[in-house]
Scaffold this motif. Structure first.
Motif, mmCIF file in Angstrom:
data_model
loop_
_atom_site.group_PDB
_atom_site.id
_atom_site.type_symbol
_atom_site.label_atom_id
_atom_site.label_comp_id
_atom_site.label_asym_id
_atom_site.label_seq_id
_atom_site.Cartn_x
_atom_site.Cartn_y
_atom_site.Cartn_z
ATOM 1 N N ASP A 155 1.467 7.714 -9.904
ATOM 2 C CA ASP A 155 0.077 7.341 -9.725
ATOM 3 C C ASP A 155 -0.313 6.439 -10.893
ATOM 4 N N TRP A 156 -1.565 5.990 -10.899
ATOM 5 C CA TRP A 156 -1.992 5.067 -11.960
ATOM 6 C C TRP A 156 -1.805 5.679 -13.350
ATOM 7 N N HIS B 67 5.131 4.436 1.332
ATOM 8 C CA HIS B 67 3.780 3.909 1.260
ATOM 9 C C HIS B 67 3.251 4.068 -0.163
ATOM 10 N N GLY B 68 2.194 3.328 -0.467
ATOM 11 C CA GLY B 68 1.537 3.473 -1.758
ATOM 12 C C GLY B 68 2.467 3.205 -2.924
ATOM 13 N N TRP B 69 2.381 4.095 -3.908
ATOM 14 C CA TRP B 69 3.169 3.908 -5.122
ATOM 15 C C TRP B 69 4.669 3.946 -4.859
ATOM 16 N N ARG B 70 5.110 4.738 -3.894
ATOM 17 C CA ARG B 70 6.549 4.805 -3.606
ATOM 18 C C ARG B 70 7.073 3.454 -3.123
ATOM 19 N N ALA C 69 5.563 0.547 -3.730
ATOM 20 C CA ALA C 69 5.389 -0.384 -4.855
ATOM 21 C C ALA C 69 6.538 -0.260 -5.846
ATOM 22 N N GLY D 50 5.727 -1.259 4.808
ATOM 23 C CA GLY D 50 5.211 0.018 5.267
ATOM 24 C C GLY D 50 5.732 0.414 6.633
#
Length: 405
Positions: free
Chosen positions: A44-45, A309-312, A314, A357
């Protein structure tokens, strides 16, 4: 140089890493692994920010020791004892990494401050004679580290956002110091001539750290795969992860490392500044790219058929993109041009992330590997075309005045 423990006389451009330096590097194999695990466990951030800060601290501890051993003789008893002491403190710092923002904050920050301040206390009062430029230079650096160290320790004793703020201030002080050549009020400004960079040894040490990061990627890939059931998809993901690491090695060591070393050797009075910018600052971007890529490989091996998806997602595409972007910055600083193949490769990885995605993790990994291979093949074909036109290689051009390099 008038240091009491300077390297033995000889061709300064043929100095090579010693067995003690390689032994010292072993601690940083563990440290890089710890950074990878920290990132993997906190996608996460906050986790990405903490992992970045920890990596920059680890890098700064290793990097300064490399500058020191570039001038001092690691075969000297005093220097050996110094390196072993720094090695122990570095190991303690690495042990603290998983809980650096928790109950081991003081161990993490205290070990780092001990490394930086302790090393330069030795350089200021033991390795340099009174009244020499080496003592003045070491004293300047010691003053900066001591000032920043107060923020590191204060941050370790604080909690939450206050700790983060104090550590960011400390990190900014540490990373800005070389840009200001360790300016201290009431003292005459230093110049790049105060440092003597022995090119072959200096470049080799940074090349070896790239190997450390790539080696950690191999270890992470193997360790992850060995704990899981070996399905067809997983074996394919394992092979793609290995080939991605191999492609990263190829992109750096095929010719970039040799050209960069030669450019540094020919830099003349710009050598210290070039070494600072291209190696001290920009190599950490390459290292970060390898670490993020290793984490992405672990995610893919663990869940090859899943959609990321998301951070994974990225992370899966961000590692190769960051690595190629780091190469572009490195070339830009050395030559004044970022080229186009590696920036295009980084952009292609980002595009894969935007469209990924709807793809499986394995498909995303295959596409990013294809991008790395395309960059390698494109550069190889470009080199063949240049050779067919009778043009020198980039390395040959450096030794032929008047030819573009």
């Amino acid at each position: 140089m008038s240091s009491r423990f300077q390297r033995a006389p000889g061709d300064p451009e043929r100095q090579r890493a010693t067995s003690l330096e390689l032994f010292y590097d072993l601690v940083f194999v563990f440290a890089i692994t710890q950074v990878s695990h920290l990132l993997l466990e906190h996608l996460d951030w906050t986790g990405v920010g903490q992992s970045a800060l920890v990596l920059l601290v680890v890098w700064w501890a290793w990097n300064y020791t490399t500058w020191v051993t570039n001038e001092l003789d690691p075969e000297s008893i005093a220097v050996r004892l110094l390196l072993i002491a720094v090695m122990l403190a570095s190991l303690l710092m690495a042990v603290a990494i998983p809980h650096a923002f928790g109950d081991r904050a003081l161990l993490f920050a205290g070990s780092y401050v001990a490394i930086q301040v302790g090393r330069h206390l030795f350089l200021t009062f033991a390795a340099s004679a009174r009244g020499t430029s080496e003592r003045e230079r070491a004293g300047r650096i010691l003053a900066w580290f001591a000032f920043a160290g107060a923020f590191w320790i204060a941050g370790a004793l604080a909690e939450g956002s206050t700790r983060t703020l104090l550590w960011l201030i400390a990190l900014a002080l540490d990373y800005s110091a070389p840009l200001h050549l360790y300016w201290v009020p009431w003292l005459k400004r230093a110049t790049g001539a105060a440092w003597q960079v022995q090119t072959s040894h200096f470049a080799e040490r940074f090349q070896l750290f790239v190997i450390i990061a790539l080696g950690e990627s191999i270890v992470l890939t193997g360790a992850t795969t060995s704990d899981l059931e070996l399905t067809g998809e997983r074996v394919a993901a394992f092979a793609v992860a290995f080939l991605t690491t191999a492609a990263m090695w190829w992109l750096y060591f095929n010719y970039v490392a040799a050209i960069a070393e030669r450019r540094l050797e020919l830099a003349g009075d710009r050598r210290t500044t070039l070494a600072r910018d291209a190696y001290t600052y920009l190599h950490v971007v390459l290292i970060a790219g390898v670490i993020v890529s290793a984490v992405g490989d672990e995610l893919t091996i663990a869940h090859p058929g899943d959609h990321l998806h998301g951070w994974r997602l990225a992370i899966a595409v961000g590692g190769p993109a960051l690595y190629l972007f780091g190469h572009s910055l490195f070339r830009w600083r050395l030559t004044g041009s970022p080229g186009w193949k590696r920036p295009a490769g980084a952009l292609a990885c980002i595009v894969i992330g935007l469209l990924g995605g709807s793809l499986s993790a394995l498909a995303v990994a295959l596409l990013t590997l294809a991008v790395l291979i395309a960059v390698i093949v494109g550069e190889y074909l470009g080199g063949r075309a240049s050779a067919a036109r009778g043009e020198p290689t980039p390395l040959e051009a450096l030794d032929q005045p008047g030819l573009p390099s």
